[in-house]
Design a protein around this motif. Structure first.
Motif, short mmCIF file in Angstrom:
data_model
loop_
_atom_site.label_atom_id
_atom_site.label_comp_id
_atom_site.label_asym_id
_atom_site.label_seq_id
_atom_site.Cartn_x
_atom_site.Cartn_y
_atom_site.Cartn_z
N VAL A 94 17.87 62.95 87.80
CA VAL A 94 17.11 64.38 87.20
C VAL A 94 16.21 65.02 87.86
CG1 VAL A 94 14.24 63.81 86.33
CG2 VAL A 94 15.88 62.08 85.46
N CYS A 95 16.04 64.80 89.20
CA CYS A 95 16.12 65.92 90.39
C CYS A 95 16.68 66.23 90.16
CB CYS A 95 15.75 64.34 91.43
SG CYS A 95 14.31 63.46 91.39
N ILE A 96 17.69 66.90 89.56
CA ILE A 96 18.84 67.77 89.52
C ILE A 96 18.65 68.86 88.81
CG2 ILE A 96 21.10 67.80 89.75
CD1 ILE A 96 21.14 67.45 92.66
N ILE A 97 18.39 67.84 88.10
CA ILE A 97 18.30 68.68 86.48
C ILE A 97 16.51 69.65 86.87
CG2 ILE A 97 17.29 68.85 84.45
CD1 ILE A 97 19.11 65.91 83.65
N MET A 98 15.67 68.84 87.22
CA MET A 98 14.71 69.39 87.38
C MET A 98 14.94 70.66 89.09
SD MET A 98 11.75 68.12 85.80
CE MET A 98 10.21 69.02 87.30
N GLN A 99 15.91 70.63 89.39
CA GLN A 99 15.83 71.55 90.99
C GLN A 99 16.49 72.81 90.24
OE1 GLN A 99 14.55 71.19 93.90
NE2 GLN A 99 15.91 72.98 94.18
N HIS A 100 17.84 72.31 89.32
CA HIS A 100 18.65 73.66 88.44
C HIS A 100 17.64 74.58 88.04
CE1 HIS A 100 22.61 75.13 87.58
NE2 HIS A 100 22.02 75.15 86.64
N TYR A 101 16.98 73.42 87.26
CA TYR A 101 16.18 74.05 85.86
C TYR A 101 15.34 74.82 85.91
CZ TYR A 101 20.74 72.77 82.94
OH TYR A 101 21.75 72.52 82.59
N VAL A 102 14.46 75.03 86.63
CA VAL A 102 13.13 75.02 87.08
C VAL A 102 12.79 74.81 88.78
CG1 VAL A 102 10.46 73.64 87.01
CG2 VAL A 102 11.98 73.25 85.60
N LEU A 103 13.43 74.16 89.60
CA LEU A 103 12.79 75.17 90.82
C LEU A 103 13.08 76.02 91.60
CD1 LEU A 103 11.36 70.87 90.92
CD2 LEU A 103 9.55 73.23 90.85
N ASP A 104 14.65 75.96 91.12
CA ASP A 104 15.30 76.89 91.73
C ASP A 104 14.74 77.96 91.94
OD1 ASP A 104 16.79 75.27 93.77
OD2 ASP A 104 18.86 75.43 91.88
N GLY A 105 13.61 78.39 91.12
CA GLY A 105 13.68 79.77 90.10
C GLY A 105 12.27 80.08 90.74
N TYR A 106 11.81 79.06 91.69
CA TYR A 106 10.30 79.12 92.67
C TYR A 106 10.87 79.63 93.70
CZ TYR A 106 8.12 78.77 88.23
OH TYR A 106 7.81 78.62 86.65
N GLY A 107 11.87 79.01 94.43
CA GLY A 107 12.88 79.23 96.16
C GLY A 107 11.92 77.36 96.34
N ILE A 108 11.85 76.43 95.59
CA ILE A 108 11.90 75.26 96.02
C ILE A 108 12.84 74.31 96.55
CG2 ILE A 108 10.27 73.52 95.98
CD1 ILE A 108 8.38 74.70 93.75
N PRO A 109 12.50 74.19 98.01
CA PRO A 109 14.12 73.72 98.37
C PRO A 109 14.37 71.72 97.51
CG PRO A 109 12.45 73.43 99.73
CD PRO A 109 12.12 74.49 98.90
N PHE A 110 15.30 71.23 97.60
CA PHE A 110 15.70 70.10 97.28
C PHE A 110 15.33 68.62 97.99
CE2 PHE A 110 18.29 66.17 96.23
CZ PHE A 110 17.53 65.89 94.46
#
Length: 471
Positions: A135-151
């Motif tokens: 789930v964290c990977i999904i959030m990271q890939h589709y949402v948070l990467d766009g804001y530059g928030i690292p894993f």
């Protein structure tokens, strides 16, 4: 920014529910909710706790390979929940248990008790960590990467949010927050289906007829006995999956044991047992509708079936509203799974391993420690970045439930005493023997074990305990 704002507002509601339910909380409140939970609330919340974020994402994609045959397993779930309600729950309530593994000490011995608790801690910690990692990977890939928030920021932040609303009230808080999360998950699922039907230029009546007429709507498979989708294999395996992964799992049983009476706990378990058929039917129907939409748009289906729903819902192809609904559905399903696991692991460690049920300081420190272990596990999975490792963890979890089945079956189905000193060795030998048999069957006969491996694992443990029966 809309998605992040919505997620934060969502957790804000959870914090509010936590404050309302955790006043004057003690260890008894944290572990057993003072045995005062209303059964309809427990039953509704258990739907969300049982449907993980991984299932929310993966089940729609199942239709690509197995059509709707997963419903056969869900029908088996119903039988399994009745077994839990009328065989296991009476034992747990009669003994007034805080953790279900205490039964093993009273029936078999101290080493059996510690072995059962250790297998639970290993399987639930690794299994829940993997589910939340996905789930964290999904959030990271589709949402948070766009804001530059690292894993490395995403994971501790999400685990901190879960810890904040569970650390005080424990299971009493979860009874209410899981109900809210189930409502959000089901609401998101239904609204996504409505939006997809609109993209197909259908009303809901037309969409239902189209799904029913589609080739992927096949549910039953009675012909091929060698097929993993054979009805009887799926049905019987579904029943035993529930018995083991719910009835013998502290994570899943802890909320059920907070009902006021045995009669109410039975109503709770049987009620949400029936709910899995319509919920999974909705998820599979969504998968059929998404394949129709892909055909309409001329888009190729993803190579990985798990990517079917995210391909449409998480990329903005169906609009921002569907993207927000998808993220809320995933977060709701995953958070209600992880918060239950975090609380159950804390309970089992304090009660079963340390045997200090009344020590509030130990409980608070353990809860923090389990949260930190989750973070370490998830970040380690990201560092390794190998799907083979994740698959290995899932396989490990499936093997660790077999010994629990054998231990409880021996205790419930026989009146004999076995050599308690041999229990840890039998419990470790059975999964290793199953692994060897699975490899041999695959190589020599071309047969690959499915869910039935769980039954074989339990049978080997049961047989080992019989061999060591005291005369």
């Amino acid at each position: 920014m809309l998605i992040i704002t919505t997620v934060l507002a969502y957790f804000g509601v959870l914090f509010m529910l936590s404050r309302l339910t955790s006043a004057k909380a003690t260890n008894e409140t944290f572990f057993r909710a003072d045995r005062k939970s209303p059964w309809p609330m427990v039953a509704f919340g258990m739907i969300g706790a049982s449907v993980s974020g991984v299932s929310f994402v993966s089940v729609p994609g199942m239709i690509a390979r197995t059509d709707m045959t997963y419903i056969q397993t869900c029908l088996g779930f119903i039988l399994g929940y009745f077994i839990v309600a009328f065989v296991l729950l009476p034992v747990y309530y009669r003994m007034n248990l805080t953790t279900i593994y205490t039964y093993l000490e009273r029936r078999i011995g101290r080493r059996a008790y510690k072995t059962g608790a250790a297998f639970f801690l290993l399987s639930d910690l690794t299994g829940a960590a993997v589910k939340f990692y996905v789930v964290c990977i999904i959030m990271q890939h589709y949402v948070l990467d766009g804001y530059g928030i690292p894993f490395v920021v995403t994971v501790p932040a999400l685990m901190l949010l879960i810890w904040l609303y569970t650390h005080k009230g424990g299971i009493k808080t979860l009874v209410w927050t899981d109900s809210f999360q189930t409502l959000c998950m089901l609401g998101a699922l239904i609204l996504i289906i409505i939006n997809v039907a609109g993209e197909l230029d259908m009303n809901m009546s037309e969409a239902i007829k189209a799904v029913a007429a589609d080739g992927h709507s096949r549910i039953f498979e009675f012909g091929d006995w060698m097929s993993p989708q054979n009805f009887w294999k799926q049905f019987i395996s579904g029943a035993f999956i529930v018995v083991v992964m719910t009835g013998l799992n502290q994570n899943m049983m802890q909320k059920n044991l907070t009902c006021k009476t045995l009669a109410e706990a039975r109503k709770d378990v049987c009620s949400y047992g029936f709910a899995f058929v319509p919920v999974n039917l909705l998820l599979l129907s969504l998968g059929v509708m998404l394949t129709m939409l892909a055909q309409k748009e001329g888009s190729p289906l993803p190579a990985n079936p798990d990517d079917l729903l995210p391909m449409f819902a998480a990329t903005g192809r169906l609009g921002d509203t569907v993207t927000v609904l998808f993220i809320i559905g995933v977060v709701a399903a995953s958070a209600s799974t992880v918060d239950s696991s975090l609380t159950a692991l804390t309970t089992s460690y304090c009660v079963d391993i340390r045997e200090r049920a009344g020590d509030e300081r130990l409980r608070r420190r353990t809860h923090v420690g389990m949260t930190a272990v989750f973070v370490v596990f998830i970040l380690a999975f990201r560092t390794i970045n190998s799907t083979s490792v994740i698959d290995a963890v899932y396989i490990l979890c499936s093997y660790t439930y077999g010994p629990l089945l054998g231990l409880f079956a021996f205790g419930l189905l026989t009146k004999r005493k076995t050599d308690d000193r041999a229990v840890p060795y039998i419990a470790m030998a059975s999964p290793l023997a199953c692994l060897a048999l699975d490899m041999a069957a695959s190589r020599l006969l071309g047969y690959k074990f499915g869910y039935e491996l769980l039954l074989l694992n339990g049978l080997l443990t049961f047989t080992g305990l019989l061999i060591k029966v005291k005369k």
